[in-house]
Design a protein around this motif. Structure first.
Motif, PDB file in Angstrom:
ATOM      1  N   ILE A  81       0.837  -1.196   0.000  1.00 14.59           N
ATOM      2  CA  ILE A  81       0.000   0.000   0.000  1.00 14.59           C
ATOM      3  C   ILE A  81       0.874   1.249   0.000  1.00 14.59           C
ATOM      4  CG2 ILE A  81      -1.823   1.238   1.204  1.00 14.59           C
ATOM      5  CD1 ILE A  81      -2.648  -1.464   0.070  1.00 14.59           C
ATOM      6  N   SER A  84       2.526   1.709  -3.373  1.00 15.40           N
ATOM      7  CA  SER A  84       1.598   2.201  -4.395  1.00 15.40           C
ATOM      8  C   SER A  84       1.315   3.692  -4.214  1.00 15.40           C
ATOM      9  CB  SER A  84       0.292   1.408  -4.363  1.00 15.40           C
ATOM     10  OG  SER A  84      -0.370   1.566  -3.120  1.00 15.40           O
ATOM     11  N   ILE A  85       1.175   4.134  -2.969  1.00 15.54           N
ATOM     12  CA  ILE A  85       0.937   5.559  -2.720  1.00 15.54           C
ATOM     13  C   ILE A  85       2.149   6.390  -3.132  1.00 15.54           C
ATOM     14  CG2 ILE A  85       0.611   7.286  -0.896  1.00 15.54           C
ATOM     15  CD1 ILE A  85      -1.099   5.211   0.578  1.00 15.54           C
ATOM     16  N   TYR A  88       2.379   6.507  -6.862  1.00 18.73           N
ATOM     17  CA  TYR A  88       1.363   7.449  -7.362  1.00 18.73           C
ATOM     18  C   TYR A  88       1.893   8.871  -7.270  1.00 18.73           C
ATOM     19  CZ  TYR A  88      -2.945  10.212  -7.504  1.00 18.73           C
ATOM     20  OH  TYR A  88      -3.910  11.151  -7.821  1.00 18.73           O
ATOM     21  N   PHE A 120      -0.436  -6.118  -7.366  1.00 14.55           N
ATOM     22  CA  PHE A 120      -1.602  -5.430  -7.919  1.00 14.55           C
ATOM     23  C   PHE A 120      -2.022  -6.040  -9.248  1.00 14.55           C
ATOM     24  CE2 PHE A 120      -0.315  -2.121  -4.967  1.00 14.55           C
ATOM     25  CZ  PHE A 120      -1.538  -1.620  -4.540  1.00 14.55           C
ATOM     26  N   ILE A 128      -3.869   3.279 -11.245  1.00 18.79           N
ATOM     27  CA  ILE A 128      -3.074   4.090 -10.316  1.00 18.79           C
ATOM     28  C   ILE A 128      -2.135   5.016 -11.084  1.00 18.79           C
ATOM     29  CG2 ILE A 128      -1.266   3.998  -8.554  1.00 18.79           C
ATOM     30  CD1 ILE A 128      -2.588   1.403  -7.544  1.00 18.79           C
ATOM     31  N   ILE A 177      -6.777   3.747  -4.573  1.00 19.29           N
ATOM     32  CA  ILE A 177      -5.869   2.728  -4.031  1.00 19.29           C
ATOM     33  C   ILE A 177      -6.526   2.009  -2.857  1.00 19.29           C
ATOM     34  CG2 ILE A 177      -3.664   2.364  -2.847  1.00 19.29           C
ATOM     35  CD1 ILE A 177      -2.578   4.757  -4.477  1.00 19.29           C
ATOM     36  N   GLN A 180      -9.513  -0.272  -4.121  1.00 15.84           N
ATOM     37  CA  GLN A 180      -9.073  -1.499  -4.784  1.00 15.84           C
ATOM     38  C   GLN A 180      -8.446  -2.473  -3.786  1.00 15.84           C
ATOM     39  OE1 GLN A 180      -9.966  -2.283  -7.641  1.00 15.84           O
ATOM     40  NE2 GLN A 180     -10.492  -0.346  -8.619  1.00 15.84           N
ATOM     41  N   THR A 181      -7.793  -1.934  -2.776  1.00 16.28           N
ATOM     42  CA  THR A 181      -7.201  -2.796  -1.754  1.00 16.28           C
ATOM     43  C   THR A 181      -8.286  -3.504  -0.952  1.00 16.28           C
ATOM     44  OG1 THR A 181      -5.309  -1.304  -1.586  1.00 16.28           O
ATOM     45  CG2 THR A 181      -5.641  -2.849   0.219  1.00 16.28           C
TER      46      THR A 181
END
Length: 417
Positions: A81, A84-85, A88, A120, A128, A177, A180-181
């Motif tokens: 997570i 991904s952030i 992004y 993912f 994303i 994000i 979807q998680t």
């Protein structure tokens, strides 16, 4: 344009001449006003896009863009997570300066394997990256100049609108994000499946050994900060280009080998011309269209109809444009890079506050930038990730629509009340 039977440039140019003919303009007006004057209508935006593309080119050449992505992946560690952030945010930062499909591909081919390797699904990884890209281009100063030039409003008005709307885009990206998680669309595919999307994250780290100093990573956002602080756009881009060329080399290497540094800057401007060419070509056609719809006979003809359609009540106005924001897709009537440039031009010509109608249209572009299937970067992403381009649009549309809605509300608050 929706069926891709006619290129966007040809369609816009044909529409400009068609509107001029139907609106009663003579041959002399069409040639001298629509075509000749229209070709330079957005000249300031041409130059801004060119300088912005040069900045994007040098950020790509020096390895600054790759270093931003690599740093984001490393900071996230094993937490998917967080990674991904951070990715992004990395894509958003880089997108404040990059221009053209080539630069997008360069970034995406690094980010996609990392996203897939940490679990993912391909569609989510694509969403994303595209939402991050859409968030970043909002703060590209070259785009600000274009938006301001369309109806002649002040650049500061676009900038004031962009800051809160950009925050809304960030919230939407983080919400995507998180959504979807929670749906379990993470940890569905693992590193072994990333082989089909280029290199894995570990392989990328091994292949890419950067010598770019940390302070050089400020280069993509430096022009944005300077413009927000009050600098004109072109000097801000020049500072960003020189800063990237000098700081991307450790110590005093840039000064010790000044010829190489200057050659790099020169090459970036050459690349910038190539990267900016498609956008500039569209701007030429959009200039024709603006000259056609701003002509008094055309504006007078359209005014009664448009005054019936556009609500005078600002609450109804906001509700209408929030609902219709997806009409920015497929180069539609709310897309400033398509049919919308003509519509917005007519609305400004009949007396609607140019700042209001321009920022409303730019709000609708918050749907188009990440979610339009006709975008070259969307089509390439779908091909690269082996998914349907319309599936990407369905996945991210609600979140992009939220950003557009906030943008319309901000537009009405600032310029309609």
């Amino acid at each position: 344009m929706m069926t891709e039977l006619v290129p966007t440039f040809v369609a816009l140019a044909a529409m400009a001449i068609g509107i001029a003919v139907v609106g009663g303009l003579g041959a002399d007006q069409i040639i001298n006003t629509v075509i000749v004057d229209g070709s330079t209508e957005l000249a300031a935006a041409f130059v801004a896009v060119f300088f912005g593309a040069a900045l994007g080119a040098i950020i790509e050449q020096t390895g600054i863009a790759e270093e931003i992505v690599k740093s984001a992946a490393e900071l996230g560690g094993d937490n998917a997570i967080v990674v991904s952030i951070l990715l992004y945010l990395a894509v958003a930062v880089i997108s404040t300066s990059i221009s053209g499909l080539g630069a997008f591909i360069m970034i995406a081919t690094i980010v996609f394997p990392i996203m897939v390797s940490i679990g993912f699904q391909r569609k989510v990884a694509a969403g994303i990256v595209l939402l991050g890209y859409g968030n970043g281009v909002m703060f590209n100063p070259a785009n600000w100049v274009f938006y301001a030039d369309v109806t002649g409003i002040d650049l500061q008005q676009v900038l004031v609108w962009a800051l809160p709307t950009g925050l809304a885009a960030l919230i939407a990206g983080l919400a995507y994000i998180g959504f979807q998680t929670r749906r379990g669309n993470i940890q569905a595919t693992w590193a072994t499946n990333a082989e089909d999307v280029g290199s894995t994250a570990d392989e990328i780290e091994q292949q890419f050994e950067s010598t770019v100093p940390t302070y050089a990573l400020l280069a993509p956002v430096l022009p944005v900060l300077l413009v927000v602080a009050g600098s004109p756009v072109l000097p801000a881009f020049v500072v960003g280009i020189l800063y990237a060329a000098i700081t991307s080399k450790p110590g005093l290497r840039a000064f010790k080998n000044m010829k190489q540094t200057l050659n790099q800057v020169t090459y970036a401007f050459h690349e910038g011309i190539s990267d900016a060419a498609p956008a500039i070509a569209l701007m030429v056609a959009i200039g024709w269209l603006l000259q056609a719809v701003f002509a008094k006979p055309v504006a007078a003809t359209m005014e009664p109809l448009l005054r019936l359609i556009i609500p005078q009540n600002m609450i109804l106005y906001a509700a209408m444009f929030i609902v219709l924001a997806p009409l920015a897709l497929y180069r539609g009537p709310l897309n400033l890079w398509g049919l919308g440039s003509g519509i917005i031009g007519v609305l400004a010509a009949i007396g609607i506050n140019p700042a209001l109608i321009t920022t409303t249209a730019v709000s609708a572009l918050r749907v188009q930038a990440p979610a339009d299937p006709t975008n070259t970067h969307n089509a390439w992403t779908a091909d690269e990730m082996e998914i349907n381009v319309n599936d990407i649009t369905k996945s991210i549309l609600p979140f992009a629509w939220f950003t557009a809605g906030v943008g319309v509300i901000v537009s009405v608050y600032l310029f309609g009340l």
